[in-house]
Design a protein around this motif. Structure first.
Motif, PDB file in Angstrom:
ATOM      1  N   ALA A  98      -5.572  58.977  31.845  1.00 31.34           N
ATOM      2  CA  ALA A  98      -4.717  58.167  31.891  1.00 31.34           C
ATOM      3  C   ALA A  98      -3.946  59.741  32.544  1.00 31.34           C
ATOM      4  CB  ALA A  98      -3.764  57.889  31.602  1.00 31.34           C
ATOM      5  N   LEU A  99      -4.004  60.706  31.467  1.00 26.30           N
ATOM      6  CA  LEU A  99      -3.620  61.863  31.692  1.00 26.30           C
ATOM      7  C   LEU A  99      -4.461  63.005  32.338  1.00 26.30           C
ATOM      8  CD1 LEU A  99      -1.774  62.182  28.282  1.00 26.30           C
ATOM      9  CD2 LEU A  99      -0.576  61.946  29.765  1.00 26.30           C
ATOM     10  N   HIS A 100      -5.391  63.343  32.617  1.00 30.22           N
ATOM     11  CA  HIS A 100      -6.437  64.280  33.293  1.00 30.22           C
ATOM     12  C   HIS A 100      -6.976  65.021  32.117  1.00 30.22           C
ATOM     13  CE1 HIS A 100      -5.538  61.500  36.543  1.00 30.22           C
ATOM     14  NE2 HIS A 100      -4.981  61.922  36.726  1.00 30.22           N
ATOM     15  N   LEU A 101      -6.565  64.520  30.862  1.00 25.28           N
ATOM     16  CA  LEU A 101      -7.180  66.020  30.300  1.00 25.28           C
ATOM     17  C   LEU A 101      -8.727  65.239  29.880  1.00 25.28           C
ATOM     18  CD1 LEU A 101      -3.697  66.443  28.042  1.00 25.28           C
ATOM     19  CD2 LEU A 101      -4.189  68.102  29.612  1.00 25.28           C
ATOM     20  N   ALA A 102      -8.869  66.563  28.430  1.00 28.96           N
ATOM     21  CA  ALA A 102     -10.685  66.226  28.261  1.00 28.96           C
ATOM     22  C   ALA A 102      -9.807  65.387  26.933  1.00 28.96           C
ATOM     23  CB  ALA A 102     -11.065  67.429  27.913  1.00 28.96           C
ATOM     24  N   SER A 103     -10.611  64.720  26.416  1.00 20.28           N
ATOM     25  CA  SER A 103     -10.582  63.680  25.566  1.00 20.28           C
ATOM     26  C   SER A 103     -10.520  64.064  24.079  1.00 20.28           C
ATOM     27  CB  SER A 103     -12.013  63.274  25.046  1.00 20.28           C
ATOM     28  OG  SER A 103     -11.542  61.767  26.032  1.00 20.28           O
ATOM     29  N   ASN A 104     -10.766  65.719  23.984  1.00 22.42           N
ATOM     30  CA  ASN A 104     -10.461  66.356  22.655  1.00 22.42           C
ATOM     31  C   ASN A 104      -9.201  66.733  22.669  1.00 22.42           C
ATOM     32  OD1 ASN A 104     -11.423  68.062  24.798  1.00 22.42           O
ATOM     33  ND2 ASN A 104     -12.324  69.560  23.237  1.00 22.42           N
ATOM     34  N   SER A 105      -8.959  67.507  23.932  1.00 21.25           N
ATOM     35  CA  SER A 105      -7.096  68.469  24.168  1.00 21.25           C
ATOM     36  C   SER A 105      -6.372  67.058  23.415  1.00 21.25           C
ATOM     37  CB  SER A 105      -7.117  68.467  25.260  1.00 21.25           C
ATOM     38  OG  SER A 105      -7.831  69.455  25.559  1.00 21.25           O
ATOM     39  N   VAL A 106      -6.694  65.588  23.987  1.00 23.78           N
ATOM     40  CA  VAL A 106      -6.209  64.272  23.396  1.00 23.78           C
ATOM     41  C   VAL A 106      -6.054  64.045  22.141  1.00 23.78           C
ATOM     42  CG1 VAL A 106      -5.093  62.351  23.988  1.00 23.78           C
ATOM     43  CG2 VAL A 106      -5.963  63.638  25.496  1.00 23.78           C
ATOM     44  N   SER A 107      -7.337  64.620  21.517  1.00 24.28           N
ATOM     45  CA  SER A 107      -7.963  64.057  20.100  1.00 24.28           C
ATOM     46  C   SER A 107      -6.895  65.475  19.255  1.00 24.28           C
ATOM     47  CB  SER A 107      -8.839  64.490  19.523  1.00 24.28           C
ATOM     48  OG  SER A 107      -9.836  62.717  19.968  1.00 24.28           O
ATOM     49  N   THR A 108      -6.699  66.102  19.796  1.00 22.75           N
ATOM     50  CA  THR A 108      -5.938  67.846  19.226  1.00 22.75           C
ATOM     51  C   THR A 108      -4.764  66.720  19.118  1.00 22.75           C
ATOM     52  OG1 THR A 108      -7.702  69.363  19.215  1.00 22.75           O
ATOM     53  CG2 THR A 108      -5.638  69.498  18.983  1.00 22.75           C
ATOM     54  N   LEU A 109      -4.052  66.231  19.971  1.00 23.06           N
ATOM     55  CA  LEU A 109      -2.861  66.347  20.275  1.00 23.06           C
ATOM     56  C   LEU A 109      -2.094  65.264  19.001  1.00 23.06           C
ATOM     57  CD1 LEU A 109      -1.987  65.923  23.884  1.00 23.06           C
ATOM     58  CD2 LEU A 109      -0.759  67.753  22.605  1.00 23.06           C
ATOM     59  N   VAL A 110      -3.249  64.550  19.500  1.00 23.59           N
ATOM     60  CA  VAL A 110      -2.969  62.736  18.516  1.00 23.59           C
ATOM     61  C   VAL A 110      -2.633  63.805  17.193  1.00 23.59           C
ATOM     62  CG1 VAL A 110      -3.873  60.969  17.658  1.00 23.59           C
ATOM     63  CG2 VAL A 110      -4.260  61.371  20.159  1.00 23.59           C
ATOM     64  N   ASN A 111      -3.978  63.998  16.934  1.00 16.14           N
ATOM     65  CA  ASN A 111      -3.535  64.423  15.176  1.00 16.14           C
ATOM     66  C   ASN A 111      -2.516  65.484  14.961  1.00 16.14           C
ATOM     67  OD1 ASN A 111      -5.931  63.956  15.027  1.00 16.14           O
ATOM     68  ND2 ASN A 111      -7.269  65.517  15.257  1.00 16.14           N
ATOM     69  N   GLN A 112      -1.745  66.363  15.427  1.00 13.29           N
ATOM     70  CA  GLN A 112      -0.464  66.682  15.854  1.00 13.29           C
ATOM     71  C   GLN A 112       0.628  66.189  15.776  1.00 13.29           C
ATOM     72  OE1 GLN A 112      -0.051  70.023  14.815  1.00 13.29           O
ATOM     73  NE2 GLN A 112       1.646  69.792  14.059  1.00 13.29           N
ATOM     74  N   LEU A 113       0.622  64.461  16.563  1.00 14.85           N
ATOM     75  CA  LEU A 113       1.667  64.030  16.402  1.00 14.85           C
ATOM     76  C   LEU A 113       1.574  62.865  15.312  1.00 14.85           C
ATOM     77  CD1 LEU A 113       1.185  63.563  20.583  1.00 14.85           C
ATOM     78  CD2 LEU A 113       3.497  64.356  18.483  1.00 14.85           C
ATOM     79  N   VAL A 114       0.334  62.760  14.856  1.00 15.39           N
ATOM     80  CA  VAL A 114       0.060  61.994  13.696  1.00 15.39           C
ATOM     81  C   VAL A 114       1.061  62.165  12.543  1.00 15.39           C
ATOM     82  CG1 VAL A 114      -1.425  60.943  12.049  1.00 15.39           C
ATOM     83  CG2 VAL A 114      -1.729  60.244  13.853  1.00 15.39           C
ATOM     84  N   ARG A 115       0.262  64.243  12.527  1.00 20.02           N
ATOM     85  CA  ARG A 115       0.445  64.316  11.297  1.00 20.02           C
ATOM     86  C   ARG A 115       2.511  64.807  11.296  1.00 20.02           C
ATOM     87  NH1 ARG A 115      -2.840  68.152  11.571  1.00 20.02           N
ATOM     88  NH2 ARG A 115      -1.864  69.259  13.307  1.00 20.02           N
ATOM     89  N   ASP A 116       3.312  64.562  12.558  1.00 17.91           N
ATOM     90  CA  ASP A 116       4.674  65.173  12.556  1.00 17.91           C
ATOM     91  C   ASP A 116       4.927  64.287  12.813  1.00 17.91           C
ATOM     92  OD1 ASP A 116       3.970  67.688  12.531  1.00 17.91           O
ATOM     93  OD2 ASP A 116       4.273  68.077  15.380  1.00 17.91           O
ATOM     94  N   GLY A 117       4.458  62.398  12.656  1.00 19.79           N
ATOM     95  CA  GLY A 117       5.222  61.159  12.631  1.00 19.79           C
ATOM     96  C   GLY A 117       5.069  60.304  13.332  1.00 19.79           C
ATOM     97  N   PHE A 118       4.889  60.573  15.003  1.00 21.97           N
ATOM     98  CA  PHE A 118       5.221  59.953  15.406  1.00 21.97           C
ATOM     99  C   PHE A 118       5.036  59.635  16.185  1.00 21.97           C
ATOM    100  CE2 PHE A 118       7.606  64.707  16.086  1.00 21.97           C
ATOM    101  CZ  PHE A 118       8.636  64.289  15.842  1.00 21.97           C
ATOM    102  N   LEU A 119       3.135  59.543  16.066  1.00 19.39           N
ATOM    103  CA  LEU A 119       1.883  58.451  15.919  1.00 19.39           C
ATOM    104  C   LEU A 119       1.576  57.718  15.472  1.00 19.39           C
ATOM    105  CD1 LEU A 119       0.183  59.758  19.143  1.00 19.39           C
ATOM    106  CD2 LEU A 119       2.065  57.615  19.609  1.00 19.39           C
ATOM    107  N   LEU A 120       1.171  56.405  15.128  1.00 17.82           N
ATOM    108  CA  LEU A 120       0.467  56.062  14.116  1.00 17.82           C
ATOM    109  C   LEU A 120      -1.346  55.470  14.805  1.00 17.82           C
ATOM    110  CD1 LEU A 120       2.549  53.569  13.058  1.00 17.82           C
ATOM    111  CD2 LEU A 120       2.460  54.787  11.723  1.00 17.82           C
ATOM    112  N   ARG A 121      -1.844  55.572  14.912  1.00 21.83           N
ATOM    113  CA  ARG A 121      -3.591  55.694  14.924  1.00 21.83           C
ATOM    114  C   ARG A 121      -3.968  54.074  14.196  1.00 21.83           C
ATOM    115  NH1 ARG A 121      -6.722  61.259  14.836  1.00 21.83           N
ATOM    116  NH2 ARG A 121      -5.404  61.451  13.666  1.00 21.83           N
TER     117      ARG A 121
END
Length: 150
Positions: free
Chosen positions: A58-81
């Motif tokens: 949906a974002l037209h990004l590589a899966s590993n790039s989104v995984s990196t973003l997810v890890n950062q946002l989980v660490r910062d308390g903005f996303l739940l995985r």
């Protein structure tokens, strides 16, 4: 079509987006979120439970790039995985309350900024912007479809 229209339109849209981001950053006391982080949060808000590979498409990004973003946002308390009950190897993404608050604040501040500046334009310019919206939406849809196909 004018020879310069495509370039002028693209340059103007990029400039408006950059200036909005810059103005919104100015009033922030919290660490700022990067554009891709905000895009991911907005996508998860619109599609709670989306998986990482679907988010990447949906974002037209590589899966590993989104995984990196997810890890950062989980660490910062903005996303739940959360683990996908149908496929224990897959993750489903949800916003935290902090992310919902942050997006709501961002949306409110963006609307206030745009309203303030649009209201400075005369009625004819405001009407021209209003009249251009359907064409701009079609342009965005066409660009989105081409990205989906490519």
């Amino acid at each position: 079509m004018s020879e310069t229209l495509p370039e002028e339109l693209a340059d103007t849209l990029v400039r408006i987006q950059r200036l909005i981001r810059r103005r919104l950053r100015g009033g922030m006391t919290l660490p700022r979120l990067r554009g891709a982080e905000v895009e991911l949060l907005r996508l998860v808000e619109a599609r709670p439970g989306i998986g990482i590979s679907d988010a990447a498409r949906a974002l037209h990004l590589a899966s590993n790039s989104v995984s990196t973003l997810v890890n950062q946002l989980v660490r910062d308390g903005f996303l739940l995985r959360e683990t996908d009950p149908a496929d224990r190897r897959a993750a489903r993404l949800r916003l935290t309350e902090a992310a919902e608050k942050r997006l709501g604040d961002w949306r409110r501040r963006r609307a206030e900024l745009v309203v303030r500046h649009v209201s400075l334009l005369d009625e004819a310019d405001q009407e021209a912007l209003r009249a251009a919206l359907p064409a701009l939406r079609k342009l965005a849809a066409g660009l989105h479809e081409e990205a989906e196909d490519g």
